[in-house]
Design a protein around this motif. Sequence first.
Motif: not given
Length: 274
Positions: A265-266, A268-270, A272-273
Amino acid sequence: MTRSILITGCSSGIGYDAAHVLHDRGWQVFAACRKPEDCARLKAEGLNSPLIDYEKPETIEQGLGEVLTATGGTLDALFNNGAYAIPGAVEDLPTNGLRQIFEANFFGYHTLTRAVIPVMRAQGKGRIIQCSSVLGFAAMPWRGAYNSTKYALEGLTDTLRIEMKDTPIHVILIEPGPITTKIRENSIPHFEKWIDTAASARASQYAALKDRLYKDTGKDTFELPPRSVTDKLILALNAPNPRPRYYVTTATHIVGTLKRLLPTRMLDKVLGRG
């Protein structure tokens, strides 16, 4: 003895640079393109250039046949390189569009690879090098079609490498990050053919993607020229015991490290930008 290599996707970018550099180093280079006019241009530049379009299996058979006729039935290396993208959200990607890109970026690679393995077995040596991507092991948004073909290529290549360990054939992945090529420009016809942005639930979000496609926004962070891939290709061709993988660009090294260290999930955040 002069070594021979078949490189696909040589009309520009990575394949074009690799073909010319290896030719200048004394290799017998077969720089394949999918359009006759590109083959003619490369021939005028002094290269052998068979016509190979991954989406047309008959051209794979005919093109490889021309190569083997010219070499007397041998081939030291294959560099599967040609590929394109269909930018867009996965929910907007028609299944037929996904089928078509898999023909070019995956099934064509497999068809050509299977065809050269018996040649390399018979001669007792060979190297099969696949041009993957950082997007072959770390997905980014709006690139679902390309991501999925490269993920599939990585899985197939890893399996082939394990299976070929009892043979004298080396199987290698090259994984570039951002490279200065025409991949965005070349993706525009596929984007316009397959993605209906007006009908999309994400219609308003496509503005940024269109800016990247249609406007010159300059180089990406960490972007390198095609020569950086050629340098790794040369290492893969010459190393007595080549690595299974060669990362290209700082971005690939960073993402590879984050992939190992971060929870999904972390990560994905990186990524996902975008």
